[in-house]
Design an enzyme around this catalytic site. Structure first.
Site, PDB file in Angstrom:
ATOM      1  N   ASP A   1       0.853  -1.196   0.000  1.00  0.00           N
ATOM      2  CA  ASP A   1       0.000   0.000   0.000  1.00  0.00           C
ATOM      3  C   ASP A   1       0.882   1.237   0.000  1.00  0.00           C
ATOM      4  OD1 ASP A   1      -2.551   1.322   0.077  1.00  0.00           O
ATOM      5  OD2 ASP A   1      -2.063   1.932   2.102  1.00  0.00           O
ATOM      6  N   SER A   2       0.278   2.357  -0.339  1.00  0.00           N
ATOM      7  CA  SER A   2       1.012   3.623  -0.325  1.00  0.00           C
ATOM      8  C   SER A   2       1.369   4.036   1.109  1.00  0.00           C
ATOM      9  CB  SER A   2       0.162   4.708  -0.981  1.00  0.00           C
ATOM     10  OG  SER A   2      -1.086   4.790  -0.330  1.00  0.00           O
TER      11      SER A   2
ATOM     12  N   CYS B   1      -3.618  -0.981  -2.450  1.00  0.00           N
ATOM     13  CA  CYS B   1      -3.853   0.418  -2.834  1.00  0.00           C
ATOM     14  C   CYS B   1      -4.683   0.491  -4.118  1.00  0.00           C
ATOM     15  CB  CYS B   1      -2.497   1.093  -3.044  1.00  0.00           C
ATOM     16  SG  CYS B   1      -2.626   2.806  -3.524  1.00  0.00           S
TER      17      CYS B   1
ATOM     18  N   GLU C   1      -5.495   9.622   8.299  1.00  0.00           N
ATOM     19  CA  GLU C   1      -4.082   9.650   8.724  1.00  0.00           C
ATOM     20  C   GLU C   1      -3.942  10.327  10.092  1.00  0.00           C
ATOM     21  OE1 GLU C   1      -1.098   8.715   7.046  1.00  0.00           O
ATOM     22  OE2 GLU C   1      -2.226   7.715   5.469  1.00  0.00           O
TER      23      GLU C   1
ATOM     24  N   CYS D   1     -10.858   3.019  -1.713  1.00  0.00           N
ATOM     25  CA  CYS D   1      -9.597   3.589  -1.237  1.00  0.00           C
ATOM     26  C   CYS D   1      -9.311   2.877   0.082  1.00  0.00           C
ATOM     27  CB  CYS D   1      -9.761   5.091  -1.014  1.00  0.00           C
ATOM     28  SG  CYS D   1      -8.376   5.842  -0.126  1.00  0.00           S
TER      29      CYS D   1
ATOM     30  N   HIS E   1      -8.132   3.736   2.758  1.00  0.00           N
ATOM     31  CA  HIS E   1      -8.430   4.473   3.985  1.00  0.00           C
ATOM     32  C   HIS E   1      -9.914   4.468   4.344  1.00  0.00           C
ATOM     33  CE1 HIS E   1      -4.385   5.830   3.367  1.00  0.00           C
ATOM     34  NE2 HIS E   1      -4.409   6.630   4.407  1.00  0.00           N
TER      35      HIS E   1
HETATM   36  N1  DGL Z   1      -3.837   3.767  -0.662  1.00  0.00           N
HETATM   37  C1  DGL Z   1      -4.514   4.763  -1.444  1.00  0.00           C
HETATM   38  C2  DGL Z   1      -5.630   4.129  -2.258  1.00  0.00           C
HETATM   39  O1  DGL Z   1      -6.217   3.147  -1.873  1.00  0.00           O
HETATM   40  C3  DGL Z   1      -5.075   5.863  -0.579  1.00  0.00           C
HETATM   41  C4  DGL Z   1      -4.052   6.789   0.001  1.00  0.00           C
HETATM   42  C5  DGL Z   1      -3.204   7.487  -1.033  1.00  0.00           C
HETATM   43  O2  DGL Z   1      -3.666   8.432  -1.667  1.00  0.00           O
HETATM   44  O3  DGL Z   1      -2.061   7.061  -1.167  1.00  0.00           O
HETATM   45  O4  DGL Z   1      -5.940   4.630  -3.315  1.00  0.00           O
END
Ligand code: DGL
Length: 249
Positions: A7-8, A70, A150, A180, A182
């Site tokens: 993930d990011s 992600c 976050e 997403c 999050h």
């Molecule tokens: N992990 C990203 C997603 O699911 C969300 C957070 C980001 O923008 O990096 O798209």
């Protein structure tokens, strides 16, 4: 079976949570690119470059598959990852669409797709859903939700006004895709805002997809979880402790 989860940042722990609950893997290697999060506001070339760099990290481990938690990476870099990876690579978008198909039989169901700016701009969810015949789609990028999560804010006045800001003009959706990593962390708040909408969550969708497409000879009694981050791994571990609770040993 051993799996990598990419993930990011910390948001992919929402997918890890579902994997741990269903005990599908003997070990999980998690990597969050916390030094460069968010990906969702970056362009395709940057997201592809970051993803291929993360792939090099996973090549150091003997994993059987990589789950790209992600959505922004799943939207823009899945093909590049598949071409360059020595293991199977699964994104979250196809599983999300499968979950929609399993849950929603009427093609005119009013579906709200929530994602980052990158995910929404890619139109991956919208195109795949249209190909399946769904014709009542609305796409929205509530960008402020990512920093709110976050900050560890999952309820309260600030989140309420952000939801009001993004949702106030919408017709109540029948279903909402939390596209997403999050957003599942905001699931109860979103569900309170739209009490009658069905929420579709990437983590649960991945589990459903894995059960259909992968051969799990046996369930694992205890999954070993190793957490890595490109910056501040202590913060990732602290967040995992908070989000995963007893599942994080
Ligand atoms: N992990 C990203 C997603 O699911 C969300 C957070 C980001 O923008 O990096 O798209």
């Amino acid at each position: 079976m051993r799996v990598g989860v990419f993930d990011s940042g910390v948001g992919g722990l929402s997918v890890v949570k579902s994997l741990l609950e269903h005990q599908l893997f003997e070990s999980i290697i998690y990597f969050g690119d916390t030094a460069r999060v968010p990906y969702g506001v970056k362009d395709k070339n940057t997201i592809v470059r970051y993803s291929l760099e993360a792939l090099e990290f996973f090549k150091n481990f003997e994993i059987d598959m990589l789950i790209v938690a992600c959505n922004s990476v799943s939207a823009y870099a899945i093909q590049e990852l598949r071409v360059n990876a020595p293991f199977k690579v699964i994104g979250v978008i196809e599983p999300g669409v499968l979950a929609v198909q399993n849950a929603l039989k009427h093609k005119d169901t009013n579906i709200l797709i929530l994602g980052t700016r990158a995910t929404i701009a890619s139109q991956r969810y919208a195109h795949l859903l249209q190909n399946c015949g769904y014709n009542n789609l609305t796409s929205l990028a509530p960008s402020l939700f990512v920093p709110i999560v976050e900050e560890g804010i999952f309820e309260g006045a600030l989140l309420q006004s952000a939801m009001e800001h993004y949702f106030k003009d919408l017709v109540t959706p029948d279903a909402i895709i939390l596209g997403c990593t999050h957003f599942p962390l905001l699931a109860s708040a979103i569900q309170n805002y739209f009490p009658n909408s069905l929420l579709i969550h990437s983590g649960e969708a991945i589990v459903e997809h894995l059960r259909v497409h992968c051969d799990f000879a046996k369930q694992s009694n205890a999954t070993k979880l190793q957490l890595f981050a490109s910056e501040n791994p202590e913060n990732l571990k602290a967040t995992a402790k908070k989000w995963l609770g007893d599942l994080f040993l």
